[in-house]
Design an enzyme around this catalytic site. Structure first.
Site, PDB file in Angstrom:
ATOM      1  N   CYS A  40       0.669  -1.062  -0.068  1.00 30.87           N
ATOM      2  CA  CYS A  40      -0.062   0.135  -0.005  1.00 30.87           C
ATOM      3  C   CYS A  40       0.732   1.266  -0.171  1.00 30.87           C
ATOM      4  O   CYS A  40       2.022   1.096  -0.276  1.00 30.87           O
ATOM      5  CB  CYS A  40      -0.951   0.128   0.971  1.00 30.87           C
ATOM      6  SG  CYS A  40      -0.247  -0.119   2.711  1.00 30.87           S
ATOM      7  N   ASP A  67      -8.214   3.889   1.436  1.00 30.44           N
ATOM      8  CA  ASP A  67      -7.306   4.093   2.523  1.00 30.44           C
ATOM      9  C   ASP A  67      -7.939   4.708   3.711  1.00 30.44           C
ATOM     10  O   ASP A  67      -8.500   5.722   3.826  1.00 30.44           O
ATOM     11  CB  ASP A  67      -6.331   5.292   1.801  1.00 30.44           C
ATOM     12  CG  ASP A  67      -5.187   5.835   2.755  1.00 30.44           C
ATOM     13  OD1 ASP A  67      -5.116   5.196   3.933  1.00 30.44           O
ATOM     14  OD2 ASP A  67      -4.000   6.346   2.329  1.00 30.44           O
ATOM     15  N   ARG A  76      -3.219  -0.683   5.688  1.00 34.95           N
ATOM     16  CA  ARG A  76      -3.793  -1.549   4.600  1.00 34.95           C
ATOM     17  C   ARG A  76      -2.875  -2.880   4.615  1.00 34.95           C
ATOM     18  O   ARG A  76      -3.395  -3.960   4.592  1.00 34.95           O
ATOM     19  CB  ARG A  76      -4.435  -1.159   3.432  1.00 34.95           C
ATOM     20  CG  ARG A  76      -5.622  -0.149   3.359  1.00 34.95           C
ATOM     21  CD  ARG A  76      -5.581   0.674   2.182  1.00 34.95           C
ATOM     22  NE  ARG A  76      -4.592   1.686   1.888  1.00 34.95           N
ATOM     23  CZ  ARG A  76      -4.376   2.388   0.682  1.00 34.95           C
ATOM     24  NH1 ARG A  76      -5.050   2.268  -0.132  1.00 34.95           N
ATOM     25  NH2 ARG A  76      -3.141   3.114   0.695  1.00 34.95           N
TER      26      ARG A  76
HETATM   27  P1  4NP Z   1      -1.792   2.779   4.159  1.00 31.85           P
HETATM   28  O1  4NP Z   1      -2.343   4.356   4.669  1.00 31.85           O
HETATM   29  O2  4NP Z   1      -1.153   3.089   2.748  1.00 31.85           O
HETATM   30  O3  4NP Z   1      -2.819   1.936   4.046  1.00 31.85           O
HETATM   31  O4  4NP Z   1      -0.528   2.374   5.008  1.00 31.85           O
HETATM   32  C1  4NP Z   1      -1.524   5.573   4.785  1.00 31.85           C
HETATM   33  C2  4NP Z   1      -0.513   5.514   5.656  1.00 31.85           C
HETATM   34  C3  4NP Z   1       0.157   6.630   5.951  1.00 31.85           C
HETATM   35  C4  4NP Z   1      -0.242   7.729   5.000  1.00 31.85           C
HETATM   36  C5  4NP Z   1      -1.183   7.604   3.909  1.00 31.85           C
HETATM   37  C6  4NP Z   1      -1.919   6.469   3.790  1.00 31.85           C
HETATM   38  N1  4NP Z   1       0.482   9.071   5.079  1.00 31.85           N
HETATM   39  O5  4NP Z   1       0.315  10.091   4.258  1.00 31.85           O
HETATM   40  O6  4NP Z   1       1.525   8.883   5.809  1.00 31.85           O
END
Ligand code: 4NP
Length: 148
Positions: A7, A117, A13
């Site tokens: 992800c 997300d 995720r």
């Molecule tokens: P992930 O969610 O891609 O599901 O781990 C996110 C975690 C952090 C960030 C964005 C999405 N961020 O912008 O730091």
């Protein structure tokens, strides 16, 4: 079989997909390796988001020991399948592939839909857990059938 879940941050995720599939693989006594990574580098070395840890714990999956990693082009060689959570992840991972064989390893985890997300929406963690859990069961059935 070596599977990589990808992800953006590798803290919400893909750690859930990593932990859930790993547990199902263990329950089925399959000899598969499941790991995860993020296309972004902001969270390298961090544990999963506390909300991801909590929702996994609620359903009996411990993801607290995971640490975020950054996706590397070398992973195309290392893994048989690379599951991405959304279309941006798909584009970001595919952009790092330099041959057809690598590109063919990259698939949207939900096949024709995205895992939203949940980072900016606490209420998404439960539905995201459910959709990942359901798909992990399907992935195990599909891949183990193919290998018979
Ligand atoms: P992930 O969610 O891609 O599901 O781990 C996110 C975690 C952090 C960030 C964005 C999405 N961020 O912008 O730091």
């Amino acid at each position: 079989m070596k599977i990589l879940m990808v992800c953006l941050g590798n803290i919400c995720r893909s750690p859930l997909a990593h932990g859930i599939l790993k547990q199902k693989v263990k329950d089925k006594q399959l000899n598969w390796i499941v790991e995860s990574a993020g296309t972004g580098d902001w969270h390298i070395g961090e544990a999963p988001d506390r909300r991801a840890i909590a929702i996994a714990k609620k359903y009996g999956v411990d993801i607290s020991g995971q640490r975020a990693r950054h996706f590397q082009p070398a992973f195309f060689e290392e893994y048989d399948l690379i599951f991405v959570m959304d279309r941006q992840n798909f584009a970001d991972v595919c952009a790092q592939a330099d041959n057809k064989e690598s590109l063919e390893k990259v698939q949207l985890f939900l096949a024709d839909d995205i895992v939203p997300d949940p980072y900016f929406d606490d209420n998404l963690f439960d539905p995201v857990f459910q959709m990942i859990d359901k798909r992990c069961t399907e992935v195990i059935d599909k891949i183990s059938k193919k290998k018979e």
